[in-house]
Design an enzyme around this catalytic site. Sequence first.
Site, PDB file in Angstrom:
ATOM      1  N   GLN A 170      -4.569  -5.154   6.562  1.00  0.00           N
ATOM      2  CA  GLN A 170      -5.475  -5.973   5.764  1.00  0.00           C
ATOM      3  C   GLN A 170      -5.579  -7.407   6.287  1.00  0.00           C
ATOM      4  O   GLN A 170      -6.495  -8.137   5.925  1.00  0.00           O
ATOM      5  CB  GLN A 170      -4.972  -5.981   4.311  1.00  0.00           C
ATOM      6  N   HIS A 222       0.877  -1.170   0.000  1.00  0.00           N
ATOM      7  CA  HIS A 222       0.000   0.000   0.000  1.00  0.00           C
ATOM      8  C   HIS A 222       0.922   1.231   0.000  1.00  0.00           C
ATOM      9  O   HIS A 222       2.013   1.182   0.586  1.00  0.00           O
ATOM     10  CB  HIS A 222      -0.815  -0.058   1.296  1.00  0.00           C
ATOM     11  N   LYS A 241     -10.765  -1.236  10.028  1.00  0.00           N
ATOM     12  CA  LYS A 241     -10.935  -2.426   9.177  1.00  0.00           C
ATOM     13  C   LYS A 241     -11.328  -3.636  10.014  1.00  0.00           C
ATOM     14  O   LYS A 241     -11.493  -4.737   9.518  1.00  0.00           O
ATOM     15  CB  LYS A 241      -9.649  -2.683   8.396  1.00  0.00           C
TER      16      LYS A 241
END
Length: 404
Positions: A201, A121, A224
């Site tokens: 993630q 990212h 998240k």
Amino acid sequence: MFNVDKIREDFPILKREVHGKPLVYFDNAATSQTPQVVIDAIVDYYSNYNANIHRGVHTLSQEATDKYEEARIKIQHHFNAKQPYEIILTAGTTHAINMVASGFETLLQKGDELIVSALEHHSNIVPWQMLCEKTGAVLKVIPMTGDGVLDMKTYHKLLNKNTKLVFCNHVSNALGTINPIEEIIEAAHKVNAAVLIDGAQATPHIKPDVQALDVDFYVASAHKLCGPTGVGLLYGKQEWLEKLPPYQGGGEMIATVSFEKTTYAGLPHKFEAGTPNICGGIAFGVALDYMNSVGFKQIASYENELLEYATEKLLQIEGLKIFGTSKNKTAVISFNVGAIHPYDIGAILDKLGIAVRTGHHCAQPIMDYFQIPGTVRASFSFYNTKHEIEIFIDALKRAVSMLS
Ligand SMILES: *Cc1c(COP(=O)(O)O)cnc(C)c1O
């Protein structure tokens, strides 16, 4: 027992409609939805004990401080850190990475080498490039192969006595690839390099054990993980957190201040200057409790079912290509259909109530590798259903027939 219908009852937003259609939320890799218990914790904080922490003599301040420090301990236990003060509460993953990158400024010299993966990212690329500009260190890249997997042979060749730091995500947000971080960490330690793992993630699907991994730094974001935005964590081994200088100066991070000399507070306060996101930190702890009550094993196995079901259905669509086909991946599917621009597909899906992400997913180097402008990304969570996948597949077929 995993009961998705019951779980969906916990998320008020899943009842809403978009453009007159029931919401199908497949943008979980960008941010997850919030269960009622977390919303209640936020309301409770502002309704009953909103106060600044750590300095107060009064009841509200003490209650807020206790809850905030309880949250730190919940986070410590969740990640299995040895000490609560190895958990620094940050504004999120990006903030945590910048803290470490800035701390290394004084520890690097010209010619030192840093290793980054091709799957990162932007938030795990740019802070390190800025660090290299300041210090004269050199950034090396672990390349990836056509299925979106890291080329580990090259990684092992890149490591040498000049390597000071390796940083890599646990799971790629753009492709869903689960990276072999155990191997990455072990090999880096053989040349005495430190390792930072970006778990933004991975943490919605995997419960990491930072001691078993023997990782030096592990970072993630609450939003998240069914928590609120603007809060996250930096786990750092005590020895590293002691070695790094503070990131920001201000209140709360000092022991004593005079115009001649200021001494810094101990961990974790040295890295927590100013009033933090108190409510966010408390709600983060509640979100972890919630996720643990659902169970990470159950989450991973159910999401894997969704991934297999959707992959099979998608591959039946003519001209559809999936980017990122590692056997080891989370429930993220990045794809394009023929030469149709991903944005056009995303816009039509939105009109049909379906939320997906389109574009480069903050990972332009991956898009450059595949020579595409971006992808459509559908990412599933444990509150999604096979029925929603069917709605999505039908809608996608409609979009494709309209656009080709
Ligand atoms: C989302 C994400 C980030 C950035 O997280 P923020 O919460 O925006 O700071 C970094 N890395 C990965 C792999 C991500 O998925």
